[in-house]
Write an enzyme that holds these catalytic residues in place. Structure first.
Site, PDB file in Angstrom:
ATOM      1  CD1 TRP A  44      -2.989  -1.328   0.356  1.00 23.76           C
ATOM      2  CD2 TRP A  44      -1.763  -2.430   1.865  1.00 23.76           C
ATOM      3  NE1 TRP A  44      -3.555  -2.571   0.542  1.00 23.76           N
ATOM      4  CE2 TRP A  44      -2.835  -3.265   1.465  1.00 23.76           C
ATOM      5  CE3 TRP A  44      -0.861  -2.904   2.808  1.00 23.76           C
ATOM      6  CZ2 TRP A  44      -3.023  -4.546   1.978  1.00 23.76           C
ATOM      7  CZ3 TRP A  44      -1.040  -4.185   3.310  1.00 23.76           C
ATOM      8  CH2 TRP A  44      -2.113  -4.996   2.911  1.00 23.76           C
TER       9      TRP A  44
ATOM     10  CD  GLU B  29       1.642 -15.418  14.850  1.00 23.32           C
ATOM     11  OE1 GLU B  29       0.931 -15.630  13.861  1.00 23.32           O
ATOM     12  OE2 GLU B  29       2.104 -14.290  15.121  1.00 23.32           O
TER      13      GLU B  29
ATOM     14  CD  GLU C   4       6.903 -10.437  11.103  1.00 24.36           C
ATOM     15  OE1 GLU C   4       8.127 -10.429  11.275  1.00 24.36           O
ATOM     16  OE2 GLU C   4       6.330  -9.683  10.290  1.00 24.36           O
TER      17      GLU C   4
END
Length: 795
Positions: free
Chosen positions: A318, A434, A437
């Site tokens: 983006w 994990e 994140e």
């Protein structure tokens, strides 16, 4: 540098800078390390130009404005029709054809870099079909510098070197010079949004301003192309550390014919051609096109100064909404992504980059054995999180290199491996983050990676004639493997009534004080990015598939099969190209429902990576993964780029999001391409390329039970099954004072040292203790936790 006048542009410092769309259609660089410049392509134009390293963008975009001087001014990226082609096989040389929608003219551009210099070359031919435009059409090069990662603070000027009329910009000691052969007829430097060339031409379709200077702002360089030489010319953008060296490189690159550079550029890349043993065209549905493209794309993401470092993507998700405050984008090194990329290249038979990657990782490892969450390519940490799978991943890369018969030369990875193992043992099994994140806890994908890496580390220990170290490591791996279901399987799932027992995405717990007995039926998860608070048992993803892929659980394990059925019911979406999966339900990282960009909240969409992961699972279950390979090929855009996320809702009106097409997330994502390449290789081999065979033999083919329960200061067990050995693991020497009769009598047990890992441990037997008994103990001997007592109940 000469200057006839000092006419300064107005409108300083220009509008607030933004980056550009992440929707790349191509990227490239010379294969030679002397060229330290990279480029990306989107909407028929050049976007970022990276220099001197692959993590530093210096431009927003570089395109043409086209005008007849009277009735129109077209912006190349917005107003023309775009076509992208690869004129040469297995080479990032691009032919971009950008055409007037009414067929009056077209621009044919060949884009590449100088084979040996840090210079972008764009050879362009203007073809005019409308006779009324011949002699009237005007072409203007427009370049927006964002030097050294910033749109603010750039300065530009018109300069002359001998007869050459050039445009230059600089910031923070980095210089950019734009030139043209045969030359610019007019030039201007202005502030974006006020006095730049776009503002000038859109007013009356003519170039009226010729400012020579714009300092300390968001600027743009504009040059009118001299089309008197048949409408064919070459633009060059050079970058360097001084104006003189940068200008010299540019003029040296523009002096020879473009075809001479093209021949050398193609020849370089053809040296990387896949050998016959790794030509897997027959395993694909497109004749090997995406396989070959993915290979050179992954190679292109390796830095040339800090060799071995591969960024995750030369894009900013983006980016059109991001300003100078978002420095990183995805042009950073994530250990997990980099090991995926390096392993995929290894799967294609390329060994140099994977070996360099392993050595680079060893150089950024911290003394405690950890690795940064992500970093710049010089090893400087960017974000501060810690993820156990990223600590484990380099061990897997080392093992894969050895399995593939790659000589490591004089490099010995053993110290790196042992440091990482010690960290995993002391800090596990709960990860602070994990692989997405976002959450702390017991993660199936994390623990699958950790277990597999520990088995690999034990293999290395055996090779180094350290059987006791190997046994110590395997004891910890066995303990993890024995608790997978206890930690990460719910028996009370409510998503599908007929499937209450299944793996969950993560069993959450406080990373600062982890619960060693967190109940997956009872914990709650705060989903990131506005996803809300939910019972952990009702948030699911495909992360458990790593247990099968790496060889820790069988593909036909009943809980695995139930979990596959569940995620198909909850997060599978059928796109025009075929099925794809979201990361997990309630995911908020993605394009908003109305098509607006992610801004901290949104809707997590389908990831092509997850189609590849499902393909690996199907292969492990004895089924042909070709349908998943085919789907991934269809997910690629015109330039063959695979995105991070695909729009998985109905089409939005107008130019909005379309089903099965990329969102504004990162593209290309190296992880996506690595997943595809690995799946192609896996289909050829008939087994997952990532499978750790010793782990598969230990936990699937011939399961080995765990004989230990592991207690550490990070994971302070409160219960231990009778008959298991309670192993206490510490980072420092201590004496264990322990009792089984509420301190009526005590025993002293000095800790022993596991020399290779520099860990201290003590084993307490439980086989003679009745259920309901308790072991109480304390640490003495100058230990930081001295004075505290712990109790472990025998169950």
């Amino acid at each position: 540098m000469s200057s006839s006048e000092n006419q300064v542009a107005f409108g300083a410092p220009g509008m607030e800078p933004r980056w550009t769309s992440s929707a790349k259609e191509g990227l490239g660089t010379s294969y030679h390390t002397s060229c330290r410049l990279w480029f990306t392509l989107s909407h028929g134009i050049i976007n970022e130009i990276y220099y001197p390293t692959v993590d530093q963008p210096n431009t927003r975009d570089f395109q043409f404005l086209i005008s007849d001087g009277e009735t129109f001014c077209h912006e190349e990226k917005r107003d023309l029709l775009h076509e992208l082609e690869y004129p040469e096989k297995s080479c990032p040389l691009y032919r971009l054809t950008n055409s007037d929608p009414n067929g009056r003219y077209r621009l044919v551009k060949h884009v590449m870099t100088d084979p040996h210099r840090s210079v972008l070359l764009v050879h362009t031919k203007v073809e005019i079909a409308d006779k009324s435009l011949r002699g009237k059409l005007r072409l203007y090069a427009l370049l927006a510098p964002h030097i050294a990662r910033y749109g603010k603070g750039n300065s530009g000027q018109c300069v002359e070197i001998s007869a050459a009329r050039l445009l230059a910009a600089q910031r923070s000691g980095i210089h950019l010079v734009l030139g043209c052969a045969p030359g610019f007829s007019r030039r201007s430097v202005g502030y974006v949004g006020a006095s730049d060339g776009w503002q000038d031409l859109m007013q009356n379709f003519r170039m009226d301003w010729e400012f020579r200077k714009a300092e300390d702002g968001n600027i743009a360089l504009t040059g009118e192309i001299d089309l008197t030489d048949g409408g064919e010319f070459t633009l060059g953008v050079s970058m360097g550390g001084s104006f003189q060296s940068t200008a010299a490189k540019l003029m040296q690159a523009l002096a020879p014919p473009f075809e001479q550079h093209r021949t050398a550029y193609v020849r370089q890349w053809q040296r990387t051609t896949i050998d016959a043993r790794h030509d897997f065209d027959a395993q694909t549905s497109d004749g090997g096109h995406l396989y070959r493209l993915s290979r050179f794309l992954l190679l292109s993401h390796e830095d040339k100064l800090f060799q071995g470092a591969l960024v995750a993507s030369m894009s900013i998700p983006w980016g059109e909404t991001k300003d100078d405050n978002d420095l990183g984008g995805y042009h950073l090194v994530w250990t997990r992504d980099m090991v995926q990329s390096a392993s995929a290249l290894l799967a294609t038979g390329q060994t140099g980059t994977p070996l360099r990657a392993l050595i680079w990782l060893s150089a950024i490892q911290r003394p405690d054995g950890s690795f940064p969450q992500n970093s710049w390519i010089d090893g400087t940490a960017y974000w501060s999180g810690l993820q156990l799978d990223e600590i484990a991943a380099p061990i897997l890369l080392a093992w894969r290199l050895q399995r593939e018969g790659v000589s490591l030369g004089s490099f010995d990875p053993s110290v790196m491996i042992l440091r990482a193992v010690a960290y995993l043992i002391l800090q596990g099994p709960v990860t602070a983050q994990e692989r997405w994140e976002e959450n702390a806890g017991y993660s199936p994908s994390t623990l699958a990676t950790v277990i597999a890496s520990l088995v690999c580390a034990a293999e290395f220990a055996h090779q180094c004639a350290s059987p006791t170290t190997a046994e110590f490591i395997l004891a910890y791996a066995d303990w993890l493997a024995a608790h997978i279901e206890e930690w990460m399987v719910t028996t009370r799932g409510e998503l599908v009534e007929a499937l209450p027992q299944h793996y969950i995405r993560i069993n959450t717990t406080d990373p600062q004080s982890p619960d060693p007995h967190a109940d997956p039926n009872a914990t709650m998860i705060q989903v990131a990015n506005g996803g809300g608070l939910h019972p952990s048992r009702n948030v699911v993803g495909g992360d458990f598939l790593h247990l099968v892929r790496l060889g820790v659980r069988a593909a036909d394990d009943p809980i695995v099969r139930n979990s596959v059925r569940l995620i198909d019911a909850v997060i599978r979406r059928v796109l025009p190209q075929g099925p794809c999966w979201r990361r997990y339900n309630h995911d908020g990282y993605g394009q908003k429902a109305d098509g607006r960009a992610f801004d901290g909240t949104g809707v997590g969409r389908c990831w092509p990576i997850l189609t590849g992961e499902r393909g690996h699972y199907e292969l492990a279950g004895g089924r042909d993964p070709l349908p998943f390979i085919t789907n991934m090929e269809k997910f690629a855009n015109e330039g063959g780029m695979l995105t991070e996320q695909l729009w998985d809702d109905p089409d939005l009106p107008g130019d909005g999001m379309k089903a099965g097409k990329p969102t504004g997330a990162a593209m290309p994502l190296c992880w996506s391409h690595a997943e595809y390449v690995s799946l192609v290789r896996s289909r050829h081999d008939g087994v997952c390329f990532d499978r750790v065979e010793p782990a598969f033999q230990r936990y699937v083919a011939h399961p080995v039970p765990s004989r230990h329960e592991i207690w550490s200061l990070r994971h302070q067990l409160r219960r231990c099954p009778r008959g298991k050995t309670l192993r206490l693991v510490l980072a420092a020497q201590a004496v264990i004072i322990w009792s089984t009769d509420h301190w009526a009598t005590t025993s002293n047990l000095p800790t022993a040292m596991e020399n290779a890992l520099h860990l201290w441990f003590a084993d307490l037997p439980t086989e003679k203790l009745p259920a309901g008994a308790a072991i109480e103990f304390a640490l003495v001997g100058g230990h930081a936790e001295e004075g505290r007592n712990w109790q472990v109940e025998i169950v």
